[in-house]
Design an enzyme around this catalytic site. Structure first.
Site, mmCIF file in Angstrom:
data_model
loop_
_atom_site.group_PDB
_atom_site.id
_atom_site.type_symbol
_atom_site.label_atom_id
_atom_site.label_comp_id
_atom_site.label_asym_id
_atom_site.label_seq_id
_atom_site.Cartn_x
_atom_site.Cartn_y
_atom_site.Cartn_z
ATOM 1 N N ILE A 136 -16.163 40.784 -4.302
ATOM 2 C CA ILE A 136 -17.556 40.427 -4.542
ATOM 3 C C ILE A 136 -17.598 39.518 -5.761
ATOM 4 O O ILE A 136 -16.931 39.798 -6.768
ATOM 5 C CB ILE A 136 -18.408 41.691 -4.791
ATOM 6 C CG1 ILE A 136 -18.396 42.595 -3.543
ATOM 7 C CG2 ILE A 136 -19.839 41.327 -5.183
ATOM 8 C CD1 ILE A 136 -19.010 43.952 -3.773
ATOM 9 N N SER A 190 -11.641 50.429 -4.992
ATOM 10 C CA SER A 190 -11.541 49.069 -4.481
ATOM 11 C C SER A 190 -10.675 49.058 -3.231
ATOM 12 O O SER A 190 -9.825 49.943 -3.044
ATOM 13 C CB SER A 190 -10.903 48.164 -5.543
ATOM 14 O OG SER A 190 -10.550 46.891 -5.013
ATOM 15 N N TYR A 200 -4.440 46.792 -11.850
ATOM 16 C CA TYR A 200 -5.751 47.074 -11.261
ATOM 17 C C TYR A 200 -5.610 47.879 -9.977
ATOM 18 O O TYR A 200 -6.278 48.901 -9.780
ATOM 19 C CB TYR A 200 -6.462 45.745 -10.993
ATOM 20 C CG TYR A 200 -7.809 45.868 -10.326
ATOM 21 C CD1 TYR A 200 -8.954 46.120 -11.073
ATOM 22 C CD2 TYR A 200 -7.945 45.717 -8.948
ATOM 23 C CE1 TYR A 200 -10.195 46.225 -10.466
ATOM 24 C CE2 TYR A 200 -9.169 45.807 -8.334
ATOM 25 C CZ TYR A 200 -10.301 46.068 -9.100
ATOM 26 O OH TYR A 200 -11.529 46.170 -8.484
ATOM 27 N N ASN A 228 -18.643 53.405 -12.868
ATOM 28 C CA ASN A 228 -18.411 52.088 -12.279
ATOM 29 C C ASN A 228 -17.633 51.147 -13.192
ATOM 30 O O ASN A 228 -17.081 50.153 -12.717
ATOM 31 C CB ASN A 228 -19.772 51.464 -11.926
ATOM 32 C CG ASN A 228 -19.666 50.003 -11.563
ATOM 33 O OD1 ASN A 228 -19.137 49.650 -10.517
ATOM 34 N ND2 ASN A 228 -20.154 49.138 -12.449
#
Length: 207
Positions: free
Chosen positions: A190, A144, A157, A91
């Site tokens: 989130i 993601s 990212y 993660n």
């Protein structure tokens, strides 16, 4: 304490905050034996304390998710102290600081790749021998929505999260029939420590 994961031996990286911390707490609440890892020692210690306060147990270990030596030591410690690895939740991730290519240095891009893409690769690579020996296991990598479409995250990212999705698909196909599952999750936005600046900006704009 729950029982759904009673006796399962679980590694969680990026466990010092956010999704990693919440996942560690849930795994512990369902009876899993945990090794939680992160580079941020203070946050990691807090996660361990929260788990123990709720009646669970966890080994906390400082780990650089992009370092082969660190990830190898993490897996070996889980095998030695927990007796094996049933689940690895890779993660750990970073967002980088720049949104656009023209503002992103090669060094920053490489740094994001190192944690976000090489990190999950190392988790898969180094957990597999132990899972293959026992004939079962589950590896979950955090990708993601930014890896599914443009505009949902910074360039570096987003590129790494797209890479995670493809890497997981490739690994899952190569391991079919072995009893080992490899999956990716693709969370939306989130509010965590990593994304807090985006939420603060939106709130400041009255959105």
């Amino acid at each position: 304490m729950g029982i759904r994961l009673q006796g399962r031996r679980v590694i969680i990286t990026g466990a010092a905050s956010g999704i990693g911390r919440a996942s560690a707490q849930l795994f512990a609440a369902e009876g899993a034996q945990l090794l939680i890892a992160d580079w941020a020692e203070e946050g990691l210690t807090e996660t361990r304390k929260l788990i123990e306060a709720a009646g669970g147990k966890a080994i906390a270990m400082k780990v650089d998710a992009g370092s082969e030596a660190d990830v190898r030591a993490m897996v070996e410690r889980a095998v030695a102290e927990l007796g094996g690895v049933d689940v690895c939740f890779a993660n750990a991730g970073i967002s980088g600081t720049q949104w656009f290519a023209q503002d992103t240095t090669v060094e920053e891009f490489q740094s994001v790749v190192r944690v976000n893409l090489i990190g999950p690769f190392l988790a898969i690579k180094l957990c597999l021998p132990h899972m293959q020996a026992q004939g079962k296991g589950s590896i979950v990598c955090t990708a993601s929505v930014a890896g599914l479409r443009a505009g949902a995250g910074p360039m570096a990212y987003s590129a790494t999260k797209a890479g995670v999705i493809n890497m997981v698909q490739t690994a899952a196909v190569s391991l079919r029939g072995t009893g080992i599952r490899v999956n990716a999750i693709c969370p939306g936005l989130i509010e965590t420590g990593m994304t807090k600046p985006m939420f603060d900006y939106a709130r400041a704009k009255g959105k």
